[in-house]
Design a protein around this motif. Structure first.
Motif, PDB file in Angstrom:
ATOM      1  N   TYR A  52      49.528  10.355  26.320  1.00  0.00           N
ATOM      2  CA  TYR A  52      50.435  11.502  26.335  1.00  0.00           C
ATOM      3  C   TYR A  52      49.650  12.818  26.343  1.00  0.00           C
ATOM      4  O   TYR A  52      50.024  13.772  27.043  1.00  0.00           O
ATOM      5  CB  TYR A  52      51.371  11.458  25.128  1.00  0.00           C
ATOM      6  N   LEU A  53      48.560  12.861  25.598  1.00  0.00           N
ATOM      7  CA  LEU A  53      47.742  14.069  25.589  1.00  0.00           C
ATOM      8  C   LEU A  53      47.141  14.329  26.966  1.00  0.00           C
ATOM      9  O   LEU A  53      47.104  15.474  27.434  1.00  0.00           O
ATOM     10  CB  LEU A  53      46.644  13.948  24.534  1.00  0.00           C
ATOM     11  N   LEU A 128      41.285   8.587  25.519  1.00  0.00           N
ATOM     12  CA  LEU A 128      40.870   9.972  25.747  1.00  0.00           C
ATOM     13  C   LEU A 128      39.485  10.072  26.375  1.00  0.00           C
ATOM     14  O   LEU A 128      39.187  11.034  27.087  1.00  0.00           O
ATOM     15  CB  LEU A 128      40.893  10.750  24.426  1.00  0.00           C
TER      16      LEU A 128
END
Length: 213
Positions: A52-53, A128
């Motif tokens: 989502y980031l 990430l």
């Protein structure tokens, strides 16, 4: 209305992408096999938080800058691949340690709260530190954002839908694998599983570090 009509195609694409093998799938399978369904939940949530980031970064243009920058892309490749190598070597070490007759049948775990956040953090870092995630976001989402819609808000909405779909799929997979948890945690089976999962994670780490764009 164009956005509504495109949602079925978006959902189908997300399902197909989620089913493809990769670091996320390897991490979830290992966690569910060794720690059961509840142990896999924070890993799944960490992966999806990272996803989502990346989606939000793609909407702001930062993901495009990362994907376009050779240095940033290389740094992410090295960090992501290095972390996968770390997880793989850790699994190998556990498999080697468990060869001893005196070895414990279960890997010692920290307290419940610390263990939860550790698994969450592993999932978030794996996502990430994956530069392919940045490249994927900037190529995938624009196909489903109508020109007359606000980019950031629409991307955030689509990301919520993707995260919801993937959480359901990954938790269903974790539940299936977790049901056989007692079998996976038998010392001989656990040792083989750690060896195999370690090999997979190391192979994924080496590929991430060495492959080009």
């Amino acid at each position: 209305m164009d956005l509504i009509f495109s949602l079925p195609a978006f959902a189908l694409a997300v399902v197909l992408i989620s089913a493809s093998p990769g670091p996320a799938m390897a991490l979830i399978l290992r966690r569910a096999a060794l720690h059961g369904f509840s142990g896999a939940v924070p890993t799944v949530l960490g992966l999806e938080a990272g996803l989502y980031l990346w989606a939000l970064l793609a909407a702001t243009g930062l993901a495009a800058l990362v994907a376009a920058s050779e240095i940033a892309y290389l740094i992410l490749r090295v960090l992501g691949g290095g972390f996968l190598l770390y997880l793989g070597f850790k699994a190998w070490r556990t498999a080697w340690r468990d060869r001893s007759p005196e070895a414990p049948a279960e890997e010692p775990e920290p307290g419940p709260s610390l263990s939860w956040w550790k698994a969450f953090g592993e999932g978030a870092v794996v996502m990430l530190a994956n530069p392919k995630a940045a490249a994927f976001m900037i190529a995938f989402y624009p196909q489903f954002v109508p020109a007359d819609r606000p980019l950031f808000a629409t991307t955030a909405l689509l990301a919520v839908i993707q995260v919801a779909i993937e959480i359901v799929l990954y938790l269903a997979l974790a539940a299936v694998v977790g049901r056989a948890g007692a079998w996976f945690r038998r010392p001989a089976i656990r040792r083989r599983l750690e060896a195999v999962s370690g090999t997979v994670l190391v192979a994924l780490g080496v590929r991430m570090v060495t492959e080009s764009r």
